[in-house]
Motif scaffolding. Structure first.
Motif, PDB file in Angstrom:
ATOM      1  N   ALA A 105       0.827  -1.205   0.000  1.00  0.00           N
ATOM      2  CA  ALA A 105       0.000   0.000   0.000  1.00  0.00           C
ATOM      3  C   ALA A 105       0.861   1.255   0.000  1.00  0.00           C
ATOM      4  CB  ALA A 105      -0.944  -0.006   1.209  1.00  0.00           C
ATOM      5  N   VAL A 106       1.953   1.249   0.756  1.00  0.00           N
ATOM      6  CA  VAL A 106       2.860   2.402   0.773  1.00  0.00           C
ATOM      7  C   VAL A 106       3.441   2.635  -0.614  1.00  0.00           C
ATOM      8  CG1 VAL A 106       5.008   3.333   1.719  1.00  0.00           C
ATOM      9  CG2 VAL A 106       3.406   2.126   3.217  1.00  0.00           C
ATOM     10  N   ALA A 107       3.857   1.558  -1.267  1.00  0.00           N
ATOM     11  CA  ALA A 107       4.414   1.686  -2.614  1.00  0.00           C
ATOM     12  C   ALA A 107       3.357   2.186  -3.595  1.00  0.00           C
ATOM     13  CB  ALA A 107       4.973   0.346  -3.075  1.00  0.00           C
ATOM     14  N   ASP A 108       2.140   1.664  -3.495  1.00  0.00           N
ATOM     15  CA  ASP A 108       1.082   2.048  -4.416  1.00  0.00           C
ATOM     16  C   ASP A 108       0.606   3.483  -4.185  1.00  0.00           C
ATOM     17  OD1 ASP A 108       1.089  -0.331  -5.775  1.00  0.00           O
ATOM     18  OD2 ASP A 108      -0.525  -1.230  -4.614  1.00  0.00           O
ATOM     19  N   ALA A 109       0.825   4.008  -2.982  1.00  0.00           N
ATOM     20  CA  ALA A 109       0.383   5.368  -2.651  1.00  0.00           C
ATOM     21  C   ALA A 109       1.463   6.410  -2.914  1.00  0.00           C
ATOM     22  CB  ALA A 109      -0.050   5.431  -1.184  1.00  0.00           C
ATOM     23  N   ARG A 110       2.562   6.018  -3.519  1.00  0.00           N
ATOM     24  CA  ARG A 110       3.714   6.922  -3.627  1.00  0.00           C
ATOM     25  C   ARG A 110       3.395   8.229  -4.358  1.00  0.00           C
ATOM     26  NH1 ARG A 110       4.157   2.687  -6.914  1.00  0.00           N
ATOM     27  NH2 ARG A 110       4.641   2.950  -9.135  1.00  0.00           N
ATOM     28  N   LEU A 111       2.522   8.181  -5.375  1.00  0.00           N
ATOM     29  CA  LEU A 111       2.182   9.415  -6.084  1.00  0.00           C
ATOM     30  C   LEU A 111       1.423  10.379  -5.170  1.00  0.00           C
ATOM     31  CD1 LEU A 111       1.125   8.024  -9.575  1.00  0.00           C
ATOM     32  CD2 LEU A 111       3.293   9.103  -8.933  1.00  0.00           C
ATOM     33  N   PHE A 112       0.560   9.842  -4.314  1.00  0.00           N
ATOM     34  CA  PHE A 112      -0.160  10.683  -3.366  1.00  0.00           C
ATOM     35  C   PHE A 112       0.787  11.193  -2.281  1.00  0.00           C
ATOM     36  CE2 PHE A 112      -3.403   7.793  -5.061  1.00  0.00           C
ATOM     37  CZ  PHE A 112      -4.345   8.704  -5.507  1.00  0.00           C
ATOM     38  N   ALA A 139       8.443   5.971   9.028  1.00  0.00           N
ATOM     39  CA  ALA A 139       8.393   7.431   8.972  1.00  0.00           C
ATOM     40  C   ALA A 139       9.779   8.009   8.714  1.00  0.00           C
ATOM     41  CB  ALA A 139       7.811   7.979  10.268  1.00  0.00           C
ATOM     42  N   ALA A 140      10.796   7.418   9.337  1.00  0.00           N
ATOM     43  CA  ALA A 140      12.168   7.894   9.124  1.00  0.00           C
ATOM     44  C   ALA A 140      12.584   7.700   7.670  1.00  0.00           C
ATOM     45  CB  ALA A 140      13.132   7.167  10.057  1.00  0.00           C
ATOM     46  N   GLY A 141      12.204   6.551   7.094  1.00  0.00           N
ATOM     47  CA  GLY A 141      12.524   6.296   5.692  1.00  0.00           C
ATOM     48  C   GLY A 141      11.834   7.283   4.767  1.00  0.00           C
ATOM     49  N   LEU A 142      10.585   7.644   5.090  1.00  0.00           N
ATOM     50  CA  LEU A 142       9.861   8.618   4.277  1.00  0.00           C
ATOM     51  C   LEU A 142      10.477  10.006   4.409  1.00  0.00           C
ATOM     52  CD1 LEU A 142       6.176   7.489   4.980  1.00  0.00           C
ATOM     53  CD2 LEU A 142       7.526   7.074   2.914  1.00  0.00           C
ATOM     54  N   ARG A 143      10.956  10.324   5.616  1.00  0.00           N
ATOM     55  CA  ARG A 143      11.617  11.628   5.801  1.00  0.00           C
ATOM     56  C   ARG A 143      12.907  11.695   4.989  1.00  0.00           C
ATOM     57  NH1 ARG A 143       9.779  10.912  11.199  1.00  0.00           N
ATOM     58  NH2 ARG A 143      11.821  10.111  11.859  1.00  0.00           N
ATOM     59  N   GLN A 144      13.616  10.577   4.879  1.00  0.00           N
ATOM     60  CA  GLN A 144      14.817  10.547   4.050  1.00  0.00           C
ATOM     61  C   GLN A 144      14.502  10.827   2.585  1.00  0.00           C
ATOM     62  OE1 GLN A 144      16.466   6.680   4.857  1.00  0.00           O
ATOM     63  NE2 GLN A 144      17.616   7.388   6.659  1.00  0.00           N
ATOM     64  N   ARG A 145      13.265  10.558   2.197  1.00  0.00           N
ATOM     65  CA  ARG A 145      12.825  10.822   0.821  1.00  0.00           C
ATOM     66  C   ARG A 145      12.215  12.221   0.674  1.00  0.00           C
ATOM     67  NH1 ARG A 145      12.724   5.708   2.157  1.00  0.00           N
ATOM     68  NH2 ARG A 145      13.001   4.032   0.634  1.00  0.00           N
TER      69      ARG A 145
END
Length: 211
Positions: A105-112, A139-145
């Motif tokens: 789901a995280v991968a599929d939601a990447r555009l959003f 959350a830390a991984g998303l912040r790195q992005r």
């Protein structure tokens, strides 16, 4: 004939809104037997990036369609409540339990996620033997992005998990909830996981479901 007439009405309304928004739109009308409707929709959805599915509470046909799309299309499905206006999706919630479908789901939601000003990674810590570390790690991984993401612990306190996830997302001002869809089909009858069942029983906001 009535079904065809209603379909033509919906396509016309779609074309009108697309023109007003300056969006290029291509439509297609298909005819199929009622029993094959859900499977036909799932097969057609495989040729597109994402599925938008209107949700009408208490409508058995809608539920059959959505279940077939979630588990048969191989594409993420965004459920849109019939009585909820969808504005900007600037705050996205993620339901995280460390599972394969949650990761999907995280991968599929990447555009959003890429377009969101904020991301809340929500993890229910009293329903399963989960710890908040997993949500914090995501959350830390998303912040790195480059995303503004934070981990949020939730407690059901006896309430259905689907209701807890949705209500917590709404309380935080989230406009979209991304979650994994648990379940499988047995001879066309879908066996759903608790969170997925709860969301379909009472859809409160737009939810991206990925399987």
């Amino acid at each position: 004939a009535q079904s065809r007439k209603r379909g033509e009405h919906l396509l016309a309304a779609l074309a009108e809104q697309a023109e007003a928004a300056g969006v290029a739109l291509e439509t297609e009308a298909l005819a199929t037997a009622p029993a094959a409707l859900a499977d036909t929709a799932a097969m057609r959805a495989r040729y597109h990036d994402i599925v938008l599915a209107g949700w009408e509470a208490g409508n058995a046909t809608t539920r059959t369609m959505v279940e077939a799309l979630v588990f048969g299309a191989g594409r993420p499905v965004v459920l849109l409540p019939e009585l909820t206006a969808v504005d900007g999706l600037d705050h996205v919630a993620i339901a995280w339990d460390g599972s394969r479908v949650a990761a999907r789901a995280v991968a599929d939601a990447r555009l959003f996620l890429a377009r969101a000003g904020r991301v809340s990674v929500m993890s229910v810590v009293d329903e399963k033997p989960l710890k908040l570390e997993g949500a914090e790690r995501l959350a830390a991984g998303l912040r790195q992005r480059g995303l503004d993401a934070e981990a949020v612990p939730l407690r059901t306190e006896g309430a259905p998990i689907g209701e807890t996830l949705q209500q917590s997302a709404l309380d935080r001002g989230c406009r979209l909830l991304a979650m994994g869809g648990y379940g499988h089909s047995r001879m066309r009858d879908f066996v759903l996981g608790g969170a997925t069942q709860g969301v379909l029983d009472n859809l409160l906001l737009p939810v991206l479901v990925s399987h």
